[in-house]
Design a protein around this motif. Structure first.
Motif, short mmCIF file in Angstrom:
data_model
loop_
_atom_site.label_atom_id
_atom_site.label_comp_id
_atom_site.label_asym_id
_atom_site.label_seq_id
_atom_site.Cartn_x
_atom_site.Cartn_y
_atom_site.Cartn_z
N HIS A 1 14.04 -4.65 19.10
CA HIS A 1 13.25 -3.70 19.90
C HIS A 1 11.75 -3.81 19.59
O HIS A 1 10.92 -3.59 20.47
CB HIS A 1 13.74 -2.28 19.65
CG HIS A 1 15.17 -2.06 20.02
ND1 HIS A 1 15.66 -2.34 21.28
CD2 HIS A 1 16.23 -1.61 19.29
CE1 HIS A 1 16.96 -2.06 21.31
NE2 HIS A 1 17.32 -1.63 20.12
N ALA A 2 11.42 -4.15 18.36
CA ALA A 2 10.00 -4.28 18.00
C ALA A 2 9.37 -5.42 18.79
O ALA A 2 8.23 -5.30 19.26
CB ALA A 2 9.87 -4.52 16.50
N GLN B 1 10.46 -6.58 21.71
CA GLN B 1 10.39 -6.12 23.10
C GLN B 1 9.15 -5.27 23.33
O GLN B 1 8.43 -5.46 24.31
CB GLN B 1 11.65 -5.32 23.45
CG GLN B 1 12.91 -6.15 23.59
CD GLN B 1 14.14 -5.27 23.82
OE1 GLN B 1 14.19 -4.14 23.34
NE2 GLN B 1 15.10 -5.80 24.56
N ALA B 2 8.93 -4.31 22.43
CA ALA B 2 7.78 -3.41 22.57
C ALA B 2 6.46 -4.17 22.51
O ALA B 2 5.52 -3.84 23.25
CB ALA B 2 7.83 -2.34 21.48
N LYS B 3 6.39 -5.16 21.66
CA LYS B 3 5.18 -5.97 21.53
C LYS B 3 4.89 -6.74 22.82
O LYS B 3 3.72 -6.91 23.21
CB LYS B 3 5.33 -6.93 20.35
CG LYS B 3 4.10 -7.79 20.09
CD LYS B 3 4.33 -8.70 18.89
CE LYS B 3 3.12 -9.60 18.64
NZ LYS B 3 3.35 -10.50 17.48
N LEU C 1 5.89 -5.91 25.95
CA LEU C 1 5.85 -5.11 27.17
C LEU C 1 4.47 -5.06 27.85
O LEU C 1 4.39 -5.23 29.07
CB LEU C 1 6.35 -3.69 26.90
CG LEU C 1 7.84 -3.47 27.14
CD1 LEU C 1 8.22 -2.02 26.87
CD2 LEU C 1 8.25 -3.86 28.55
N ILE D 1 12.07 -2.23 30.19
CA ILE D 1 11.31 -0.99 29.99
C ILE D 1 12.25 0.16 29.64
O ILE D 1 12.01 0.91 28.68
CB ILE D 1 10.51 -0.65 31.26
CG1 ILE D 1 9.38 -1.67 31.45
CG2 ILE D 1 9.94 0.77 31.19
CD1 ILE D 1 8.63 -1.52 32.76
N GLU E 1 13.74 -0.20 26.08
CA GLU E 1 12.77 0.09 25.03
C GLU E 1 12.50 1.59 24.93
O GLU E 1 12.37 2.14 23.83
CB GLU E 1 11.48 -0.68 25.29
CG GLU E 1 10.43 -0.50 24.22
CD GLU E 1 10.93 -0.83 22.83
OE1 GLU E 1 10.48 -0.16 21.87
OE2 GLU E 1 11.78 -1.73 22.69
N LEU E 2 12.41 2.28 26.08
CA LEU E 2 12.21 3.73 26.06
C LEU E 2 13.37 4.42 25.35
O LEU E 2 13.16 5.33 24.53
CB LEU E 2 12.08 4.26 27.49
CG LEU E 2 10.75 3.93 28.20
CD1 LEU E 2 10.84 4.28 29.69
CD2 LEU E 2 9.59 4.68 27.56
N GLU F 1 13.24 4.06 21.66
CA GLU F 1 12.21 4.92 21.07
C GLU F 1 12.57 6.40 21.15
O GLU F 1 11.78 7.26 20.75
CB GLU F 1 10.87 4.69 21.78
CG GLU F 1 10.30 3.29 21.58
CD GLU F 1 9.05 3.06 22.39
OE1 GLU F 1 8.63 3.99 23.12
OE2 GLU F 1 8.47 1.97 22.30
N GLN G 1 14.42 7.40 29.96
CA GLN G 1 14.21 6.15 30.66
C GLN G 1 13.56 6.41 32.02
O GLN G 1 13.54 7.54 32.51
CB GLN G 1 15.52 5.38 30.80
CG GLN G 1 16.61 6.10 31.60
CD GLN G 1 17.84 5.24 31.77
OE1 GLN G 1 17.78 4.01 31.84
NE2 GLN G 1 19.00 5.87 31.85
#
Length: 243
Positions: free
Chosen positions: A138-139, A141-143, A145, A166, A169-170, A173, A177
């Protein structure tokens, strides 16, 4: 599907959100005749192809298409269609397959940047996004986005594929969504994670060239052989997961 297979599938769905790619939805049995959303997806696809071309890196295109096929085979799909049920062996091997494909995609991104349509063609570009969707990192993915959203806004990648990333990742976190693509196995059924704007969900999905939520639920039920209920699941914050 046997009772043992269902139990193993349940274990996977408890840990992982359930979602479908736009390719799976557009070719699913629920769509017997072309509807307005299918026509919109087809028109947008043709527009992206005309705008970006077929891709210039043939070797990378072939690599990504092979990665896409491997990602789908472990889930019982081929050519965007379900060809087999989820067996216990497939479920057991899925995390390792996803991790292997994630590492391969990371190497590609490090060397050549994100695979855009102009670089590898729309199918291979969407294949890269599919691998990213199923990644447990996930880290990473977030980077990615912010860059991916810029590419989607510029018409250099398919925005409908990005919607799944998206949402995933939401949820990771602990947030609501946006597009309603992620579901969770609860009490023998699939329940949707809460969304930011439930009253306007279909319009939000339409802007991302996704089918109405009822069509999505129906297709989920057909593929996983489980009911997609009207229940709503609240995402769990990372802090709550740790406690």
């Amino acid at each position: 599907m046997s009772s043992k297979s269902l139990l193993m599938l349940a274990a996977v769905l408890v840990l992982l959100p359930v979602s479908l790619s736009a390719q799976q939805i557009s070719k699913a049995p629920a769509a017997a005749s072309e509807s307005s959303w299918q026509a919109a997806i087809k028109a947008r696809r043709e527009q992206l192809i005309q705008q970006n071309g077929p891709g210039t890196d043939v070797a990378l295109r072939n690599q990504l298409l092979a990665m896409r096929d491997k990602d789908q085979a472990i889930r019982g799909f081929a050519g965007g269609k379900q060809v087999s049920g989820m067996t216990p062996d497939m479920i057991a091997k899925m995390p390792a397959t996803d991790a292997e494909l994630t590492q391969e995609l990371k190497q590609i991104v490090d060397q050549k940047g994100w695979p855009t349509i102009s670089l590898v063609g729309i199918d291979a570009s969407n294949g890269a996004m599919l691998v990213l969707t199923h990644s447990a990192d996930h880290a990473w993915q977030a980077k990615l986005l912010p860059q991916l959203e810029q590419l989607a806004d510029a018409g250099r990648i398919d925005a409908s594929q990005l919607a799944l990333v998206i949402d995933k990742e939401l949820i990771a976190e602990g947030k609501l969504q946006r597009y309603g693509t992620q579901f969770k196995f609860v009490n023998g059924e699939m329940a949707m994670y809460g969304v930011e704007d439930p009253g306007d969900l279909d319009r939000i999905r339409a802007r991302a060239l996704l089918p109405p939520i009822d069509v999505y639920k129906q297709t989920l039920s057909q593929i996983y052989h489980l009911k997609a209920s009207n229940a709503i699941v609240s995402p769990t914050s990372p802090t709550a997961k740790e406690n």
